[in-house]
Each structure stands twice: as structure tokens, then as C-alpha cells.
Motif scaffolding. Structure first.
Motif, PDB file in Angstrom:
ATOM      1  N   UNK A   1     -14.351  -4.845  51.376  1.00 20.57           N
ATOM      2  CA  UNK A   1     -14.617  -4.285  50.248  1.00 20.57           C
ATOM      3  C   UNK A   1     -14.210  -5.607  49.134  1.00 20.57           C
ATOM      4  N   UNK A   2     -14.697  -5.193  47.720  1.00 18.40           N
ATOM      5  CA  UNK A   2     -14.334  -6.292  46.696  1.00 18.40           C
ATOM      6  C   UNK A   2     -14.330  -5.356  45.299  1.00 18.40           C
ATOM      7  N   UNK A   3     -13.625  -5.961  44.420  1.00 21.89           N
ATOM      8  CA  UNK A   3     -13.545  -5.383  43.017  1.00 21.89           C
ATOM      9  C   UNK A   3     -14.358  -6.238  42.190  1.00 21.89           C
ATOM     10  N   UNK A   4     -15.150  -5.567  41.456  1.00 21.07           N
ATOM     11  CA  UNK A   4     -15.597  -6.457  40.071  1.00 21.07           C
ATOM     12  C   UNK A   4     -15.062  -5.562  39.065  1.00 21.07           C
ATOM     13  N   UNK A   5     -14.710  -6.406  37.882  1.00 25.96           N
ATOM     14  CA  UNK A   5     -14.042  -5.966  36.865  1.00 25.96           C
ATOM     15  C   UNK A   5     -14.977  -6.231  35.465  1.00 25.96           C
ATOM     16  N   UNK A   6     -15.261  -5.115  34.498  1.00 20.95           N
ATOM     17  CA  UNK A   6     -15.489  -5.146  33.577  1.00 20.95           C
ATOM     18  C   UNK A   6     -14.373  -4.798  32.498  1.00 20.95           C
ATOM     19  N   UNK A   7     -14.184  -5.474  31.374  1.00 16.68           N
ATOM     20  CA  UNK A   7     -13.380  -5.164  30.135  1.00 16.68           C
ATOM     21  C   UNK A   7     -14.087  -4.224  29.238  1.00 16.68           C
ATOM     22  N   UNK A   8     -13.747  -2.743  29.359  1.00 10.92           N
ATOM     23  CA  UNK A   8     -14.263  -2.060  28.298  1.00 10.92           C
ATOM     24  C   UNK A   8     -13.879  -1.851  27.131  1.00 10.92           C
ATOM     25  N   UNK A   9     -12.417  -1.874  26.869  1.00 13.14           N
ATOM     26  CA  UNK A   9     -11.957  -1.899  25.656  1.00 13.14           C
ATOM     27  C   UNK A   9     -10.441  -2.115  25.495  1.00 13.14           C
ATOM     28  N   UNK A  10      -9.984  -2.380  24.167  1.00 15.57           N
ATOM     29  CA  UNK A  10      -8.812  -2.596  23.904  1.00 15.57           C
ATOM     30  C   UNK A  10      -8.386  -1.888  22.663  1.00 15.57           C
ATOM     31  N   UNK A  11      -7.085  -1.339  22.645  1.00 13.52           N
ATOM     32  CA  UNK A  11      -6.843  -0.762  21.329  1.00 13.52           C
ATOM     33  C   UNK A  11      -5.144  -0.783  21.205  1.00 13.52           C
ATOM     34  N   UNK A  12      -4.822  -1.041  20.086  1.00 10.37           N
ATOM     35  CA  UNK A  12      -3.524  -0.904  19.813  1.00 10.37           C
ATOM     36  C   UNK A  12      -2.791   0.394  19.786  1.00 10.37           C
ATOM     37  N   UNK A  13      -1.637   0.777  20.351  1.00  5.41           N
ATOM     38  CA  UNK A  13      -1.032   1.751  20.412  1.00  5.41           C
ATOM     39  C   UNK A  13       0.553   1.598  20.017  1.00  5.41           C
ATOM     40  N   UNK A  14       1.322   2.576  19.697  1.00  2.00           N
ATOM     41  CA  UNK A  14       2.599   2.361  19.605  1.00  2.00           C
ATOM     42  C   UNK A  14       3.347   1.552  20.918  1.00  2.00           C
ATOM     43  N   UNK A  15       3.150   1.753  21.785  1.00  4.18           N
ATOM     44  CA  UNK A  15       3.753   1.388  23.276  1.00  4.18           C
ATOM     45  C   UNK A  15       3.131  -0.302  23.524  1.00  4.18           C
ATOM     46  N   UNK A  16       1.981  -0.569  22.968  1.00  2.00           N
ATOM     47  CA  UNK A  16       1.302  -2.004  23.262  1.00  2.00           C
ATOM     48  C   UNK A  16       0.255  -1.910  22.991  1.00  2.00           C
TER      49      UNK A  16
END
Length: 150
Positions: A106-121
Motif C-alpha cells: 500500500x502507499x499514500x497519495x496526499x492532496x492538500x484540501x484546505x487551510x484555515x486560521x484558528x485560535x490554536x493555529x
């Protein structure tokens, strides 16, 4: 491996496929150890003799074992430099479209779906697809959520 130099650079990759991990072979020993730790002792996972006459002709990995491979596999695809830490925040959606017979790669493929600012980071959502060598269907598709602390 894709290396991002900070959150600003990572933000430019939203919507991008970041790449693939190396192939990892799922062994019966790994399945047995996972069964012992989780208490999931179903014969389809731990009894090769009985599983030989079962629906898959062999033992298969637990779905949650496949999911638990994400940290190992995703760490081979990308990293973000310039942050203090990253924390696993959870998953929005997890599916197991096909089984992982013991001995499969098995192997993993990764797609960056989203980023959002929160109080924690910065909350990062990635779609991770676990492919099984020789299968048309993925073994696992998970939308994972992490918090990156700059």
C-alpha cells in the motif's frame, strides 16, 4: 518529499496533489499485533487457515490498521518547516472501499484540501488515499485534519 518553508508557502499548495509515499507491505505479524492491541480478534484478520476459505482467500488487514498507517506514509510525502508542532485533530470522513489482503503493498497519495486560521493555529485538511498495488479501488480514503502551530 515535498518540503514547505512555512505556512505561507503551504498555503500556495492548496488544491495540489503533493505526491505519493513509498510502498509498504502489510504483514501478518503487523495484523496480529494490531489485533492484540485493539482486541479485534476476528478470524478474517488473524486465522490464515480459516480465512483461506473465506471471501478474500486470505487474511485481511483491519480497516483501522490501514488508517493507522497514515502517519508513517504521509510523513514520506511532505513536511512543513518553520512550525513548532503539528497535532492530529481528527478526520472529517473515512472510507474503506476495498480490503487489504495480508502481503499487499500500500502507499499514500496526499492532496492538500484546505487551510484555515484558528485560535490554536492553522488547521490543515488533507485528503489521503491509500492505494493497494494491483487494485483499481483504493483501500482507504480519509480527509484528515491537523493543526499546525507556528
Amino acid at each position: 518529499m515535498k518540503v514547505f518553508n512555512g505556512i505561507a508557502e503551504l498555503e500556495q499548495a492548496v488544491g495540489d496533489h503533493l505526491g505519493y509515499s513509498d510502498w509498504h507491505t502489510v504483514s501478518q505479524n503487523q495484523v496480529d499485533l494490531f489485533a492484540a492491541v485493539t482486541g479485534d480478534q476476528q478470524w478474517i484478520h488473524i486465522d490464515p487457515v480459516k480465512a483461506a476459505s473465506g471471501p478474500f482467500g486470505t487474511t485481511i488487514a483491519h480497516g483501522y490498521l490501514t488508517l493507522s498507517l497514515l502517519p508513517l506514509l504521509v510523513s514520506q510525502v511532505y513536511r512543513v518547516d518553520g512550525i513548532r508542532m503539528g497535532i492530529n485533530y481528527g478526520s472529517d470522513k473515512v472510507r474503506f472501499p476495498s480490503p487489504v489482503p495480508v502481503g499487499s503493498k500500500v502507499r499514500a497519495g496526499v492532496e492538500l484540501v484546505g487551510l484555515k486560521q484558528t485560535a490554536a493555529g492553522v488547521q490543515l485538511t488533507a485528503r489521503v488515499t491509500i492505494d493497494r498495488d494491483g487494485s483499481d479501488k483504493p483501500a482507504c480514503v480519509a480527509d484528515t485534519v491537523s493543526v499546525l502551530v507556528p
